[in-house]
Design a protein around this motif. Structure first.
Motif, mmCIF file in Angstrom:
data_model
loop_
_atom_site.group_PDB
_atom_site.id
_atom_site.type_symbol
_atom_site.label_atom_id
_atom_site.label_comp_id
_atom_site.label_asym_id
_atom_site.label_seq_id
_atom_site.Cartn_x
_atom_site.Cartn_y
_atom_site.Cartn_z
ATOM 1 N N THR A 263 0.833 -1.199 0.000
ATOM 2 C CA THR A 263 0.000 0.000 0.000
ATOM 3 C C THR A 263 0.870 1.253 0.000
ATOM 4 O O THR A 263 1.983 1.271 0.542
ATOM 5 N N ARG A 264 0.341 2.291 -0.612
ATOM 6 C CA ARG A 264 1.053 3.565 -0.728
ATOM 7 C C ARG A 264 0.050 4.669 -1.004
ATOM 8 O O ARG A 264 -1.133 4.415 -1.318
ATOM 9 N N LEU A 265 0.533 5.908 -0.954
ATOM 10 C CA LEU A 265 -0.150 7.051 -1.529
ATOM 11 C C LEU A 265 0.773 7.595 -2.616
ATOM 12 O O LEU A 265 1.906 8.017 -2.321
ATOM 13 N N THR A 347 -5.056 17.327 -1.878
ATOM 14 C CA THR A 347 -6.229 16.458 -1.869
ATOM 15 C C THR A 347 -5.803 14.994 -1.817
ATOM 16 O O THR A 347 -4.956 14.549 -2.592
ATOM 17 N N ILE A 348 -6.397 14.251 -0.904
ATOM 18 C CA ILE A 348 -6.166 12.814 -0.806
ATOM 19 C C ILE A 348 -7.302 12.114 -1.546
ATOM 20 O O ILE A 348 -8.471 12.255 -1.177
ATOM 21 N N ILE A 349 -6.962 11.388 -2.601
ATOM 22 C CA ILE A 349 -7.958 10.651 -3.379
ATOM 23 C C ILE A 349 -8.051 9.236 -2.811
ATOM 24 O O ILE A 349 -7.152 8.411 -2.990
ATOM 25 N N GLY A 350 -9.125 8.957 -2.085
ATOM 26 C CA GLY A 350 -9.308 7.654 -1.454
ATOM 27 C C GLY A 350 -10.351 6.830 -2.180
ATOM 28 O O GLY A 350 -11.143 7.344 -2.972
ATOM 29 N N ARG A 351 -10.338 5.537 -1.925
ATOM 30 C CA ARG A 351 -11.312 4.616 -2.521
ATOM 31 C C ARG A 351 -11.996 3.825 -1.422
ATOM 32 O O ARG A 351 -11.338 3.234 -0.558
ATOM 33 N N GLN A 377 -6.990 17.404 2.518
ATOM 34 C CA GLN A 377 -8.422 17.132 2.543
ATOM 35 C C GLN A 377 -8.677 15.809 1.832
ATOM 36 O O GLN A 377 -7.988 15.466 0.879
ATOM 37 N N ILE A 378 -9.659 15.061 2.305
ATOM 38 C CA ILE A 378 -9.920 13.719 1.791
ATOM 39 C C ILE A 378 -11.152 13.729 0.896
ATOM 40 O O ILE A 378 -12.193 14.287 1.261
ATOM 41 N N ARG A 379 -11.028 13.106 -0.270
ATOM 42 C CA ARG A 379 -12.174 12.865 -1.147
ATOM 43 C C ARG A 379 -12.251 11.356 -1.401
ATOM 44 O O ARG A 379 -11.322 10.763 -1.942
ATOM 45 N N LEU A 402 -2.599 13.175 -3.380
ATOM 46 C CA LEU A 402 -2.046 11.899 -2.959
ATOM 47 C C LEU A 402 -3.091 10.849 -3.307
ATOM 48 O O LEU A 402 -4.227 10.923 -2.818
ATOM 49 N N HIS A 403 -2.744 9.891 -4.157
ATOM 50 C CA HIS A 403 -3.706 8.900 -4.636
ATOM 51 C C HIS A 403 -3.516 7.599 -3.873
ATOM 52 O O HIS A 403 -2.466 6.957 -3.961
ATOM 53 N N GLN A 404 -4.532 7.216 -3.106
ATOM 54 C CA GLN A 404 -4.477 5.978 -2.329
ATOM 55 C C GLN A 404 -4.456 4.778 -3.260
ATOM 56 O O GLN A 404 -5.281 4.653 -4.154
ATOM 57 N N ASP A 405 -3.508 3.881 -3.033
ATOM 58 C CA ASP A 405 -3.296 2.786 -3.979
ATOM 59 C C ASP A 405 -2.823 1.553 -3.224
ATOM 60 O O ASP A 405 -2.206 1.655 -2.155
ATOM 61 N N GLN A 406 -3.121 0.391 -3.779
ATOM 62 C CA GLN A 406 -2.463 -0.836 -3.356
ATOM 63 C C GLN A 406 -2.123 -1.618 -4.610
ATOM 64 O O GLN A 406 -2.836 -1.570 -5.608
ATOM 65 N N HIS A 407 -1.025 -2.337 -4.563
ATOM 66 C CA HIS A 407 -0.504 -3.006 -5.751
ATOM 67 C C HIS A 407 0.011 -4.375 -5.353
ATOM 68 O O HIS A 407 0.762 -4.508 -4.384
ATOM 69 N N ASP A 408 -0.403 -5.394 -6.110
ATOM 70 C CA ASP A 408 0.170 -6.719 -5.885
ATOM 71 C C ASP A 408 1.041 -7.100 -7.067
ATOM 72 O O ASP A 408 0.741 -6.779 -8.209
ATOM 73 N N ASN A 409 2.136 -7.735 -6.758
ATOM 74 C CA ASN A 409 2.997 -8.307 -7.790
ATOM 75 C C ASN A 409 3.176 -9.772 -7.426
ATOM 76 O O ASN A 409 4.076 -10.134 -6.663
#
Length: 508
Positions: A263-265, A347-351, A377-379, A402-409
């Motif tokens: 996980t990262r932003l 802006t924090i882009i969350g999912r 601020q969170i969206r 900052l874009h909330q992300d998770q990545h699997d490899n």
């Protein structure tokens, strides 16, 4: 039954009643109900790298040419029986004969060509193409009914590994948007999708491989971890692939597993004030990652790069950023004195439900950033709208975010991360640095130590010099499984749930 379990059951019944969910009995002993965190945005085969899509599709409705052996990490045949490299930029695949799609179309060279066309289509951005074949253009040539040549625009020594995530789909599927009616060669066929309610699949009688034990599955979705856990506890569902560490409180049904996610932003590195390295570094130093582990479990490991130790190219010499809010304040003060607009809103882009406690983590991080003087601020978005901000062209390119992300490899090589996430041409990338591009370009056609070192250098550059992300965790997943099932999670569980691996416990 112990007294504590009586109270637990009573609490669960109330929770289900509040949610408006009527208890159900199982439709048949050989069917299962899976409760997911979110409804899939589509069931498009070329979008199967999205976990919400892949958990329904992969190895159930659709199958790839090759698969990774979980025990050895080696590539094995599936819809292809063998392959060989005939030139530096060309691979020849021999296909399994006697296989049909669920619509009756034959699986042959023509179907493979159609599947690659679907992957590289122009009307939408397929995430499997982004994450697996980023920067790689593929041309297919039919050699015979069951032999196909793949020619790439550059040498790809691990092309058979890449093909493990490319799902084969019927040539009769329309190339119009993201499909909700997938047609594959897998052991199950989609029978219904009641939007907002459930998805059902049933076992095929004409499947080419071994007949699965599970006759069918119903997928439902609930955003609350406690509710998903409750549904399994009461028999409303058979398994849920992901619950919070707080809800994983029953050792008889709850299992922890390394889920392969990091996980990262992602930082928009070219937009003020985030275009200043001091601000990006302050974002990292202001976060108490050890303290935030309470949301994800003590087994979670602090991340320092977007791949884990099991991936070729992982750099063991990179150290996670420490928690140092005083240093963060000092860096921001220096940047402000130099005219950097550090007070500008970020802006924090969350999912929603990207992972358990994702929203809570963002709120906690926002408070930590506020303490060092950053204005965030969170969206929060659903998956479809979040994807707009993940993929280029970005909808608000001048917004500091900052874009909330998770990545699997899960494929074991950094090529499945580096180009897509960090190259100047990568569809998810917010990094524009020729040094990174050159290292990726050096690594991708190489083998052995040259390949490994180039990727390691790229990850060190991204962490130490560029500070491309707010790094979070190499994650641990928690799942709840009904006692009626004989099934255990694996590294792949966060991305797929292979129904053919499920067995039923013998009746007492």
């Amino acid at each position: 039954m112990p007294k504590g379990k009586i109270y637990l059951a009573a609490g669960i019944s109330g929770l289900l009643a509040v949610a408006g969910i009527a208890p159900q009995s199982f439709a048949a002993n050989e069917t299962v109900t899976v409760v997911l965190p979110e409804e899939p945005p589509s069931l498009e085969p070329c979008e199967s790298k999205h976990s919400s899509v892949g958990r329904v599709l992969i190895q159930n409705i659709t199958e790839p040419l090759t698969v990774i052996d979980p025990q050895t990490g080696k590539v094995k045949p599936e819809l292809a029986t063998s392959w060989e490299q005939t030139a530096p930029d060309t691979w020849r695949f021999h296909l399994r004969e006697g296989v049909k799609f669920s619509d009756g179309a034959p699986f042959d060279a023509r179907a493979v060509v159609a599947s690659i066309e679907r992957l590289q289509r122009g009307d939408m951005t397929c995430n499997t193409k982004q994450q697996t074949l980023g920067g790689v253009d593929v041309q297919t040539t039919i050699v015979s009914d069951y032999v196909v040549d793949f020619k790439t625009n550059k040498p790809i020594p691990i092309f058979p590994t890449m093909m493990t995530v490319v799902q084969m789909s019927s040539p009769n599927m329309k190339l119009e948007g993201a499909s909700r009616r997938p047609i594959g060669t897998g052991p199950y066929v989609l029978t219904a999708w009641n939007a907002g309610t459930d998805i059902t699949v049933e076992r095929r009688d004409d499947y080419w491989g071994e007949k699965p034990v599970v006759a069918g599955a119903r997928y439902v979705w609930r955003s609350e971890s406690a509710l998903r856990a409750a549904m399994v506890a009461t028999g409303e569902a058979d398994l849920t692939p992901i619950i919070s560490v707080a809800d994983a409180n029953n050792p008889e049904t709850d299992l922890a597993y390394p889920n392969g996610e990091t996980t990262r932003l992602r930082i928009s590195t070219n937009v003020p004030p985030l275009d200043d390295k001091r601000v990006r570094l302050a974002l990292n130093l202001a976060i108490d990652r050890e303290g935030l582990k309470v949301l994800f479990g003590e087994e979670a490991k602090l991340a320092e790069q977007l791949v884990g130790p099991n991936v070729n190219g992982f750099n063991p010499d990179i150290q996670p950023f420490p928690y140092d809010p005083e240093k963060a304040k000092q860096l921001l003060a220096e940047a402000k004195a130099d005219g950097v607009p550090v007070d500008k809103a970020i802006t924090i882009i969350g999912r929603n439900e990207i992972y358990v406690n994702a929203g809570e983590a963002l709120e906690a991080m926002r408070a930590m950033w506020s303490e060092v003087g950053l204005n965030t601020q969170i969206r929060m978005f659903d998956t479809g709208n979040w994807l707009r901000y993940q993929n280029r062209p970005f909808p608000e390119p001048d917004m500091a975010n900052l874009h909330q992300d998770q990545h699997d490899n899960l494929l074991g090589d950094a090529t499945f991360t580096a180009f897509n996430k960090y190259d100047s041409e990568g569809v998810n990338s917010a990094v524009y640095d020729k040094r990174v591009d050159d290292l990726i370009a050096k690594a991708e056609p190489a083998t052995g130590e040259t390949r490994t070192k180039a990727f390691q250098e790229a990850f060190k550059l991204l962490h130490d010099d560029i500070v491309a992300d707010v790094y979070m965790y190499h994650m641990i997943g928690y799942t709840r499984v009904s006692p009626r099932l004989d099934w255990r999670p694996s590294l792949a569980t966060n991305s797929e749930i292979d129904l053919s691996e499920i067995r039923f416990q013998a009746s007492e």
